[in-house]
Design a protein around this motif. Structure first.
Motif, short mmCIF file in Angstrom:
data_model
loop_
_atom_site.label_atom_id
_atom_site.label_comp_id
_atom_site.label_asym_id
_atom_site.label_seq_id
_atom_site.Cartn_x
_atom_site.Cartn_y
_atom_site.Cartn_z
N GLY A 253 0.80 -1.23 0.00
CA GLY A 253 0.00 0.00 0.00
C GLY A 253 0.83 1.27 0.00
N ASN B 75 3.73 3.44 -2.09
CA ASN B 75 4.47 3.59 -3.33
C ASN B 75 5.82 4.24 -3.01
N GLN C 121 3.03 7.97 -2.14
CA GLN C 121 1.57 7.90 -2.08
C GLN C 121 1.23 6.63 -1.30
N PHE C 122 0.29 6.71 -0.35
CA PHE C 122 -0.03 5.49 0.39
C PHE C 122 -1.53 5.34 0.60
N SER C 123 -1.94 4.09 0.69
CA SER C 123 -3.29 3.75 1.12
C SER C 123 -3.12 2.43 1.86
N ALA D 80 -5.04 7.18 3.81
CA ALA D 80 -4.46 7.40 2.49
C ALA D 80 -3.99 8.83 2.34
N GLY D 81 -2.99 9.01 1.52
CA GLY D 81 -2.48 10.35 1.25
C GLY D 81 -1.10 10.27 0.63
#
Lengths: 435, 467
Positions: free
Chosen positions: A364, A366, A371-373, A396-397
């Motif tokens: 989750g 990158n 970028q994450f979720s 996320a953000g």
């Protein structure tokens, strides 16, 4: 391995410089399940990482048979001639001074196996008896490791170090009616008799039962406290952005951000190989460079990257001893403590979310964009107090953006066995996806 | 390598000092790895590991030793140390009657990567690199890497079983980075197989480079994915990671035997929607997760795990088989001699269903079309899982519309299996590395396109009002 002979043979074969990194490891581990020894493992291994400069390029090979010189030399030549990069590589002649690491007195190694088995059986039993809702101790394990490392090279460098650690951990399943939740805890110890078993049991039990009957949370934007263990996991992910080689290649988004403000001014990040309570204390890195404490981000400003010899040359920076595992790594990397009690952070947040657990960071997150979720669980906070547990939601953000505004940092810094340390951090706003 | 007479000595020692079964796993593995950045070779490395492990069972417990010193005296010492830790000291029958297993290799290779010229391999990377750059001027960086491995194992045990296997694998990974001055986005494609260099004749480096570049380019201008509950159509290939995480791990004996899985004690029960049939098959010729025998020396098998929603089988290793009163399913695997072998997945996939992929989209008024997936993880004790969407699109009014990025799908395995309501006919497998207690091992995931109702889609944009 007859190193002298290998040095001579390599030279005769046209390998200009050669370095032998030898590591020997002995490990013992045991797992208890339902008061029986479920697994007991012992090991004794030696690995040689050999690298050499051939026709101006560095060839590398890893072997476990130290007598097969032909294989080693052929591999070095083959790999050196494959490389077309113009990056300068060197075998290091050494530093004038190396820091002294205070040797810890780990007495666990002297204790009998029977004593360790008994301790783990007691731990399993006490966890099970700590609360009727603890349905099973899924794992109760003990690991001790002792390793020796030496570096010898044709420039006359000859260094050696030893590292010992002992770790104890458990994972429990809490169950109440149809709901079940798991939790785990690990701790590095240095003395079996000094281990506070009842405190460990209490912490793990509370961690597990507090998750029971978690509910979902509505999707939306919330203020959030990322607790210290989750924050440490995120710091481990963002490390790639401070990686000197990634910066030199322009892959890190921070490549051109030296001396710029990249984070909120409350944030200071440090890598300290000499940290008294650190797990990765070391006088030198795998290239033989003396290790130094370094401030990576000072009050939000990026001061430096983590370097090995190659990346430091490429970026015309000083290497401070972060060449590990054939690449670059941190030693004891942590975010500096803030000045607020965690309870104060919760009060300040008033209504929002505390994230205590993250799962699936390898997927989750990158590594290129940050970028994450990420799947998360934790607690909902109402009126400045923890109200109820929540799970199965994502946060996320973009991490680099998120770190630009921090509302508060806790004074609860903890160093984890991963070598990363963090306090809890309050952010004003994050996207949550739930029900 | 250890001679049979020496193995007999080790087994005698183990069985006369409390062990009721003993196994010796010998391994030699050579790995070559190459990495190229923007057409320049940055790294070339070779690694050769060689070691031996000894495992001794006593009832439901197991003790394990590993070393890379092939010295009989030291091995005997290790056996005695292991036996010291056993609670019962009973002397078991230790006469060994060797039964050397011979078989026809189901995964033959044509061009051994170890014999292939290094320059040929670099040329393949260059072709992938060039294809990625040629795809679009927005592609600014390309990282292309390739690894091959050649593993020889000899597995022997106190039942007299003596079996050898050779596993050869190749894989290429291309990551393309697209930039437009403001945004950065990457795309990755990483196929592999239990094949030699002939793999790159069927799956060309150009196709790998182009696919990585295509994903990076499409996702560069993708919008943030909405965060909300919606129906999700997960496409074939790596989409199978959903079954791997939502169910596969929880069907491994390591979790089931100790009642640490939500699917323990449920053989014969309906655990999934009737549209779901799932198979783990380690015998597929030359597939990424295949081998002739598992890492306990038992032949790999095709195991139907779920048939029309009914739980038919778990994946079982010999130690957990004892605890479960069942037999091994040829599913025991390990990264190397440094790991104690345990039940793991091989090539796991959902069987094809009756629909055309486009019918799944058309039947979905609003949802997410997850075209390319990343990895994920699961807690087998609760079944809560997650996995990442690398390339996603919104479905609006039964049609695929705009690309969206940054989505992670989460859920609970037991519930998700019931929510798979449509399965298409376009089965495809894809390659991944799976990490668990016995290390990181190659596994295939696979499925045709499926539709899952009501999944939590984690994005960073507020959900809108579509329901």
């Amino acid at each position: 391995m007859n190193k002298k002979q290998l040095f001579e043979k390599a030279k005769a074969e046209g390998i200009e410089e050669l370095e032998i990194f030898e590591s020997t490891n002995k490990k013992t581990s045991l797992d208890i399940f339902e008061q029986n020894v479920d697994h007991f493992t012992i090991s004794d291994t030696t690995t040689w990482k050999v690298r050499g400069v051939y026709q101006g390029q560095m060839g590398k090979v890893i072997v476990e048979d130290g007598s097969d010189f032909d294989f080693i030399i052929d591999a070095i030549k083959e790999n050196a001639t494959a490389i077309t990069s113009s990056d300068e590589q060197e075998i290091y002649a050494g530093d004038e001074h190396y820091p002294t690491i205070q040797k810890r007195n780990n007495t666990c190694f002297q204790a009998s196996s029977a004593k360790k088995v008994q301790l783990m059986k007691t731990l399993e039993r006490e966890l099970l008896e700590s609360d009727a809702r603890i349905a099973q101790v899924m794992e109760a394990s003990y690991v001790e490791s002792c390793s020796q490392v030496s570096i010898t090279n044709s420039k006359g460098l000859c260094l050696a170090k030893e590292n010992q650690w002992t770790m104890l951990g458990a994972c429990v399943l809490a169950k109440d009616k149809d709901d079940f939740k798991s939790a785990s805890e690990v701790e590095l110890i240095e003395d079996l008799d000094a281990f506070d078993l009842s405190d460990f049991v209490k912490r793990l039990k509370e961690k597990a039962v507090s998750k029971l009957h978690a509910v979902s949370v509505h999707s939306g934007h919330y203020p959030i406290i990322i607790d210290r263990s989750a924050m440490a996991q995120l710091l481990q992910c963002v490390f790639a952005q401070f990686h000197g080689d990634q910066a030199a290649k322009g892959i890190s988004l921070l490549s051109c951000a030296l001396q710029q403000s990249i984070f909120d001014e409350k944030v200071t990040l440090i890598d300290d190989p000499l940290l008294p309570q650190g797990v990765n204390c070391t006088p030198f890195d795998d290239e033989g460079v003396a290790c130094q404490r370094k401030v990576i981000v000072d009050h939000g400003v990026l001061l430096q990257f983590f370097h090995n010899l190659k990346s430091s040359k490429k970026m015309q920076a000083e290497t401070k001893g972060n060449g590990f595992h054939g690449s670059i790594d941190y030693t004891n990397f942590y975010m500096e403590n803030g000045d607020q009690e965690v309870d104060e952070l919760i009060k300040q947040m008033d209504r929002g979310i505390i994230v205590t657990d993250l799962a699936g960071l390898h997927a989750g997150w990158n590594a290129i964009t940050t970028q994450f979720s990420i799947q998360a669980s934790g607690f909902f906070v109402e009126h400045g107090k923890i109200a109820y547990p929540i799970n199965l939601f994502t946060i996320a953000g973009n991490f680099l953006k998120l770190m630009k505004q921090v509302d508060g940092i806790g004074n609860d810094l903890k160093h984890y066995p991963s070598g990363i340390g963090a306090p809890s951090v309050l952010f004003p706003n994050i996207a949550i996806s739930g029900s | 390598m250890i001679k049979k007479e020496e193995l007999e000595e080790l087994f005698h020692l183990a069985l006369s000092n409390g062990g009721d079964f003993a196994e010796v796993f010998q391994e030699e593995k050579t790995t070559n790895a190459y990495e190229m950045l923007n057409g320049v070779v940055e790294n070339s490395a070779k690694k050769k590991i060689q070691g031996v492990s000894i495992r001794i069972y006593q009832g439901l417990g197991s003790v394990y030793a590993y070393t890379n010193h092939f010295d009989l005296l030291q091995l005997k010492d290790m056996v005695l140390t292991l036996c010291d830790s056993l609670e019962q000291k009973e002397d078991h029958d230790h006469s060994i009657k060797w039964n050397e297993i011979r078989y026809e290799n189901k995964h033959p290779i044509h061009c051994d990567p170890n014999q292939c010229d290094r320059e040929e391999k670099i040329k393949l990377l260059t072709r992938a690199n060039d294809a990625a750059f040629a795809y679009d001027p927005g592609i600014q960086k390309v990282i292309a890497s390739m690894a091959d491995e050649h593993q020889d194992v000899i597995i022997s045990n106190s039942d007299g079983r003596y079996v050898k296997d050779t596993r050869v694998r190749v894989r290429m990974r291309v990551s393309a980075i697209a930039e437009d001055g403001e945004k950065t986005q990457d795309g990755t494609c990483a196929p592999g197989a239990s094949k030699g260099m002939e793999f790159f004749e069927e799956t060309t480096p150009e196709s790998i480079g182009k696919e990585a570049a295509r994903i990076a380019k499409v996702m560069l201008h993708a919008k943030e994915c909405p965060s909300k509950v919606m129906d999700v159509v997960i496409d074939n290939g790596f989409g199978g990671v959903i079954f791997h995480e939502a169910c596969g791990h929880a069907l491994e004996a390591a979790a089931v035997a100790k009642h640490q899985s939500v699917f323990a004690d449920r053989l014969g029960e309906k655990i999934a929607n009737e549209a779901v049939t799932a198979i783990d098959d380690g015998t597929i010729p030359n597939a990424w997760g295949s081998a002739n025998v598992d890492d306990e020396g038992n032949f790999t098998r095709r195991n139907v795990l779920i048939e029309n929603g009914i739980l038919k089988s778990y994946m079982i290793d010999t130690l957990n088989a004892r605890r479960m009163h069942l037999t091994s399913t040829g599913s025991s695997r390990r990264e190397s001699y440094r790991y104690e072998s345990v039940s793991r997945m091989t090539n796991t996939y959902l069987a094809p269903g009756p629909y055309k992929p486009e019918e799944l989209i058309a039947a979905t008024p609003y949802g997410l079309y997850a075209k390319t997936m990343g990895g994920g993880s699961v807690d087998p004790s609760t079944g809560d899982f997650n996995f990442a969407v690398l390339e996603g699109y919104l479905i609006e009014n039964g049609k695929i519309t705009v690309p969206v990025k940054g989505a992670t799908l989460i859920g609970n395995g037991a519930k998700t299996l019931m929510d798979i309501d449509m399965v298409a006919d376009n089965l495809k497998r894809a390659q991944g590395m799976c990490g668990a207690s016995s290390g990181s091992i190659p596994t295939d995931v696979g499925q045709p396109a499926i539709r899952v109702r009501n999944m939590i889609v984690g994005g960073s944009k507020d959900g809108d009002n579509h329901e």
